[in-house]
Design a protein around this motif. Structure first.
Motif, PDB file in Angstrom:
ATOM      1  N   GLU A  42       0.839  -1.203   0.000  1.00  0.00           N
ATOM      2  CA  GLU A  42       0.000   0.000   0.000  1.00  0.00           C
ATOM      3  C   GLU A  42       0.871   1.248   0.000  1.00  0.00           C
ATOM      4  N   GLN A  43       1.946   1.220   0.754  1.00  0.00           N
ATOM      5  CA  GLN A  43       2.855   2.362   0.830  1.00  0.00           C
ATOM      6  C   GLN A  43       3.594   2.600  -0.487  1.00  0.00           C
ATOM      7  N   THR A  44       3.858   1.529  -1.234  1.00  0.00           N
ATOM      8  CA  THR A  44       4.589   1.678  -2.493  1.00  0.00           C
ATOM      9  C   THR A  44       3.658   1.764  -3.700  1.00  0.00           C
ATOM     10  N   GLY A  45       2.348   1.674  -3.479  1.00  0.00           N
ATOM     11  CA  GLY A  45       1.397   1.754  -4.579  1.00  0.00           C
ATOM     12  C   GLY A  45       1.301   0.495  -5.409  1.00  0.00           C
ATOM     13  N   ARG A  46       1.692  -0.644  -4.864  1.00  0.00           N
ATOM     14  CA  ARG A  46       1.660  -1.910  -5.598  1.00  0.00           C
ATOM     15  C   ARG A  46       0.598  -2.866  -5.068  1.00  0.00           C
ATOM     16  N   ALA A  47      -0.347  -2.348  -4.309  1.00  0.00           N
ATOM     17  CA  ALA A  47      -1.326  -3.204  -3.637  1.00  0.00           C
ATOM     18  C   ALA A  47      -2.317  -3.860  -4.583  1.00  0.00           C
ATOM     19  N   GLY A  48      -2.644  -3.245  -5.697  1.00  0.00           N
ATOM     20  CA  GLY A  48      -3.707  -3.757  -6.540  1.00  0.00           C
ATOM     21  C   GLY A  48      -3.294  -4.708  -7.634  1.00  0.00           C
ATOM     22  N   ARG A  49      -2.033  -4.975  -7.769  1.00  0.00           N
ATOM     23  CA  ARG A  49      -1.584  -5.852  -8.850  1.00  0.00           C
ATOM     24  C   ARG A  49      -2.012  -7.289  -8.606  1.00  0.00           C
ATOM     25  N   ARG A  50      -2.393  -7.963  -9.677  1.00  0.00           N
ATOM     26  CA  ARG A  50      -2.937  -9.326  -9.561  1.00  0.00           C
ATOM     27  C   ARG A  50      -1.933 -10.292  -8.951  1.00  0.00           C
TER      28      ARG A  50
END
Length: 96
Positions: A42-50
């Protein structure tokens, strides 16, 4: 953030001493890994990747099956979690 390196060390130490770990301890470490990875993503903006979700699901399944994992699978799972957390930390450090 200083607790991240300590947690990585804890995961590696547990993997190297897998025979001393109870299923409950293994599950606790994996659950903590899932929470840590989720927060870091979440902090790095990679939370939504499949693929990111797939790894978290794999760790959650391993946690729920901790009692049934072979020592080799348990070790590998802990090391995978440590590697992922280490990679996320490197990404975070690169963004600062």
């Amino acid at each position: 953030m200083s607790s991240i390196p300590a947690f990585i060390s804890e995961l590696i130490r547990a993997a190297n001493e897998i025979e001393k770990l109870t299923p409950h301890e293994m599950s606790r470490l994996l659950d903590r890994s899932v929470d840590t990875i989720r927060d870091m993503r979440e902090q790095t903006g990679r939370a939504g990747r499949r693929r990111a979700r797939d790894v978290l699901i794999d760790l959650q399944v391993a946690s729920s099956r901790a009692r049934d994992l072979s020592p080799e699978d348990a070790r590998d799972t802990l090391l995978d979690a440590a590697d992922l957390i280490r990679a996320l930390r490197i990404m975070q450090d690169g963004e600062e």
